[in-house]
Write an enzyme that holds these catalytic residues in place. Structure first.
Site, PDB file in Angstrom:
ATOM      1  N   TYR A   3       0.837  -1.208   0.000  1.00  0.00           N
ATOM      2  CA  TYR A   3       0.000   0.000   0.000  1.00  0.00           C
ATOM      3  C   TYR A   3       0.869   1.255   0.000  1.00  0.00           C
ATOM      4  CZ  TYR A   3      -3.565   3.354   1.231  1.00  0.00           C
ATOM      5  OH  TYR A   3      -4.392   4.448   1.212  1.00  0.00           O
ATOM      6  N   HIS A  30       1.458   4.302  -3.016  1.00  0.00           N
ATOM      7  CA  HIS A  30       1.186   5.716  -2.776  1.00  0.00           C
ATOM      8  C   HIS A  30       2.423   6.609  -2.875  1.00  0.00           C
ATOM      9  CE1 HIS A  30      -2.686   4.143  -1.669  1.00  0.00           C
ATOM     10  NE2 HIS A  30      -3.142   5.367  -1.827  1.00  0.00           N
ATOM     11  N   TYR A  72      -5.600  16.872   0.335  1.00  0.00           N
ATOM     12  CA  TYR A  72      -5.880  15.461   0.639  1.00  0.00           C
ATOM     13  C   TYR A  72      -4.612  14.790   1.147  1.00  0.00           C
ATOM     14  CZ  TYR A  72      -7.603  10.664  -0.298  1.00  0.00           C
ATOM     15  OH  TYR A  72      -7.986   9.356  -0.208  1.00  0.00           O
ATOM     16  N   TRP A 120      -7.932   2.145 -10.340  1.00  0.00           N
ATOM     17  CA  TRP A 120      -7.187   2.313  -9.085  1.00  0.00           C
ATOM     18  C   TRP A 120      -7.866   1.555  -7.948  1.00  0.00           C
ATOM     19  CZ3 TRP A 120      -2.533   4.097  -7.651  1.00  0.00           C
ATOM     20  CH2 TRP A 120      -2.310   4.370  -6.298  1.00  0.00           C
TER      21      TRP A 120
END
Length: 110
Positions: A18, A22, A41, A76
């Site tokens: 993960y 990112h 964000y 995604w």
């Protein structure tokens, strides 16, 4: 601009994958988020997989719907769903937390 806090759960066994994903989110997805009304964000991840998202938006429901309607988001979410401890698309599994305090708002009200 409203502030939102979102909570999700990454599979603790998949945290490294993960985090790696990112490090370089797909440019088309980044642009889509921005164009759809996502601002400031950020994602925060604890060692047990708890994921906290912070975002500012005029209307997050509308911004999420705009992103959800795109092909890049569908791709995604398909990739990310393999990394979460929840069923389905991760962007549909967020829990929202209520904002109960903001320093700047209270100082401005003085």
């Amino acid at each position: 601009m409203r502030r939102y806090c979102l909570v999700g759960q990454v599979d603790p066994q998949r945290i490294d994958v993960y985090k790696k994903a990112h490090e370089a989110v797909w440019p088309e997805l980044l642009r889509t988020l921005k164009e759809s009304g996502w601002r400031n964000y950020s994602l925060f991840l604890s060692p047990d997989g708890m994921l906290i998202g912070y975002v500012e938006s005029e209307d997050l429901d509308e911004a999420q719907a705009k992103v959800a309607a795109t092909e890049i988001n569908t791709k995604w979410q398909k990739e990310m769903s393999k990394l979460f401890a929840t069923e389905g698309a991760p962007d549909e599994a967020w829990r929202r937390l209520e904002l109960v305090f903001n320093l700047e708002d209270q100082l401005a009200a003085l």
